[in-house]
Design an enzyme around this catalytic site. Structure first.
Site, PDB file in Angstrom:
ATOM      1  N   ASN A   1       0.820  -1.206   0.000  1.00 22.93           N
ATOM      2  CA  ASN A   1       0.000   0.000   0.000  1.00 22.93           C
ATOM      3  C   ASN A   1       0.857   1.260   0.000  1.00 22.93           C
ATOM      4  O   ASN A   1       1.937   1.293   0.592  1.00 22.93           O
ATOM      5  CB  ASN A   1      -0.928   0.000   1.213  1.00 22.93           C
ATOM      6  CG  ASN A   1      -1.869  -1.193   1.195  1.00 22.93           C
ATOM      7  OD1 ASN A   1      -2.073  -1.819   0.162  1.00 22.93           O
ATOM      8  ND2 ASN A   1      -2.429  -1.519   2.342  1.00 22.93           N
TER       9      ASN A   1
ATOM     10  N   HIS B   1       6.042  -0.731  -2.680  1.00 24.00           N
ATOM     11  CA  HIS B   1       5.756   0.009  -3.911  1.00 24.00           C
ATOM     12  C   HIS B   1       5.857   1.519  -3.737  1.00 24.00           C
ATOM     13  O   HIS B   1       5.397   2.273  -4.587  1.00 24.00           O
ATOM     14  CB  HIS B   1       4.372  -0.372  -4.441  1.00 24.00           C
ATOM     15  CG  HIS B   1       4.266  -1.816  -4.822  1.00 24.00           C
ATOM     16  ND1 HIS B   1       3.085  -2.521  -4.792  1.00 24.00           N
ATOM     17  CD2 HIS B   1       5.219  -2.695  -5.245  1.00 24.00           C
ATOM     18  CE1 HIS B   1       3.302  -3.768  -5.171  1.00 24.00           C
ATOM     19  NE2 HIS B   1       4.586  -3.893  -5.446  1.00 24.00           N
TER      20      HIS B   1
ATOM     21  N   GLY C   1     -11.811 -13.870  -1.303  1.00 22.90           N
ATOM     22  CA  GLY C   1     -11.854 -14.167  -2.724  1.00 22.90           C
ATOM     23  C   GLY C   1     -10.595 -14.829  -3.240  1.00 22.90           C
ATOM     24  O   GLY C   1      -9.656 -15.103  -2.490  1.00 22.90           O
TER      25      GLY C   1
ATOM     26  N   CYS D   1      11.338  14.899  -8.693  1.00 26.32           N
ATOM     27  CA  CYS D   1      11.506  15.295 -10.084  1.00 26.32           C
ATOM     28  C   CYS D   1      12.443  14.299 -10.756  1.00 26.32           C
ATOM     29  O   CYS D   1      13.043  13.444 -10.096  1.00 26.32           O
ATOM     30  CB  CYS D   1      12.030  16.723 -10.195  1.00 26.32           C
ATOM     31  SG  CYS D   1      13.824  16.887  -9.931  1.00 26.32           S
TER      32      CYS D   1
END
Length: 364
Positions: A131, A159, A302, A167
């Site tokens: 996350n 991540h 799931g 930049c």
């Protein structure tokens, strides 16, 4: 260049979910407690743990990546120096400008605080999260006052984070400052954002801070992406910025990848929570744990990429059980330690509405 959005294999998605054993919350609490009670467990989390904070999952029932027409902006598009790249950045930063505030203002939910309690008491020494919302940090810091450098030592953002911008020459700035730059460069869009907030018409926000706004008839062409002031001091004009997170088509930094493997190796067990493991950077950590013969438990609702592998899976939302799990694992501490008491009484439960726009980004 061919880059695709990773997902759960269709063979798994098409499988008959009725064959997945259902467990009661009481049984789930017991099994998780048994798994965690001896400590030294490394935790790997995904977007599912943030759903109760109002941030939807990428691949859940209403997830953006489950829409076959959705096309995210890829790394090479965002950093392209051409006019086409400039257009991609206008599109990305306008959507992110409108979508970031709900992620910035999100509060940790009961799962975040339960996990923070298990971290604070040492049962989960290290946490690896996919996350980018920073909610694990918020939960651990709120009642402990731990400094940011201490949090970074125990929470690895696999991540990256939405809360920092760089930049193309590496100059970093916190996202709130960059958001101020965007507001100053785009007074019309600042007014638009303020009017949306007042009217309660905030577009659907995704876990990466992106929103869908094409259905509003909005053009990106007048959105100004400001130049980096540090680059300007060296007489270099540079308006190529990206949030400090890993885009599709971009590699995870070597030091982050290496540390993620060490976290798996240092733990006695691995608990995987709230993720389909669709991205290989996370799935390979699970594979590494299994190769090392470490016990693995998965708490997720799931199908997932791990289905069929040699691990124990519990199909139930983390918010239903994790507060009770933490109380059971820490024992008397849950009633004696003032920090743990506060943690286990804290946390919101405000999942996002499901009936919202799912308009994909238009290509081109």
């Amino acid at each position: 260049m061919r880059i695709s959005v990773p997902g759960v294999p269709q063979s798994i998605l098409a499988s008959n979910r009725s064959n997945v054993p259902k467990v009661s919350p009481e049984e789930a609490v017991y099994r998780l407690t048994q798994f965690l009670k001896n400590g030294q467990v490394t935790l790997l989390t995904g977007a599912g743990v943030s759903v109760d904070s109002g941030i939807r999952a990428y691949r859940g029932e209403d997830g953006r990546y489950m829409n076959p027409d959705y096309k995210p902006i890829f790394y090479h598009e965002l950093v392209d120096d051409s006019a086409k790249g400039h257009a991609f950045r206008q599109r990305y930063w306008l959507r992110s400008y409108l979508g970031y505030p709900p992620v910035r203002d999100a509060e940790p939910n009961t799962t975040h605080f339960a996990l923070a309690a298990l971290q604070h008491t040492g049962f989960i020494p290290n946490l690896v999260t996919q996350n980018v919302d920073g909610l694990h940090h918020k939960a651990l810091a709120k009642h402990t006052g731990r400094p940011s450098h201490h949090l970074q030592d125990h929470i690895l953002e696999l991540h990256g984070t939405l809360h920092r911008v760089r930049c193309k020459h590496g100059h970093a700035v916190d996202r709130d400052t960059f958001q101020t730059w965007l507001s100053a460069a785009n007074p019309k869009w600042r007014q638009f954002a303020d009017e949306m907030e007042k009217a309660g018409t905030q577009p659907r926000t995704n876990p990466d801070g992106d929103v869908a706004i094409e259905h509003l008839g909005i053009s990106y062409s007048d959105f100004v992406v400001p130049e980096c002031p540090t680059c300007s001091e060296s007489d270099r004009k540079n308006s190529v910025h990206k949030p400090d997170l890993v885009f599709f088509g971009e590699s995870i930094p070597d030091q982050v990848r290496d540390r993620s493997f060490r976290e798996i190796e240092n733990g006695q067990k691995l608990l995987v929570m709230g993720t389909t493991l669709a991205t290989y950077s996370a799935f390979r950590l699970l594979k590494h744990a299994l190769e090392l013969k470490k016990p693995v438990m998965m708490l997720n609702v799931g199908p997932s990429r791990a289905d069929g592998l040699n691990l124990e899976k519990i199909d139930i939302p983390s918010g239903v059980v994790m507060t009770d799990v933490a109380k059971s694992v820490v024992g008397a501490t849950a009633c004696e330690d003032p920090i743990i008491i506060k943690m286990l009484q804290d946390g919101i439960v405000k999942p996002p509405a499901t009936k919202e726009d799912r308009t994909p980004r238009r290509a081109g």
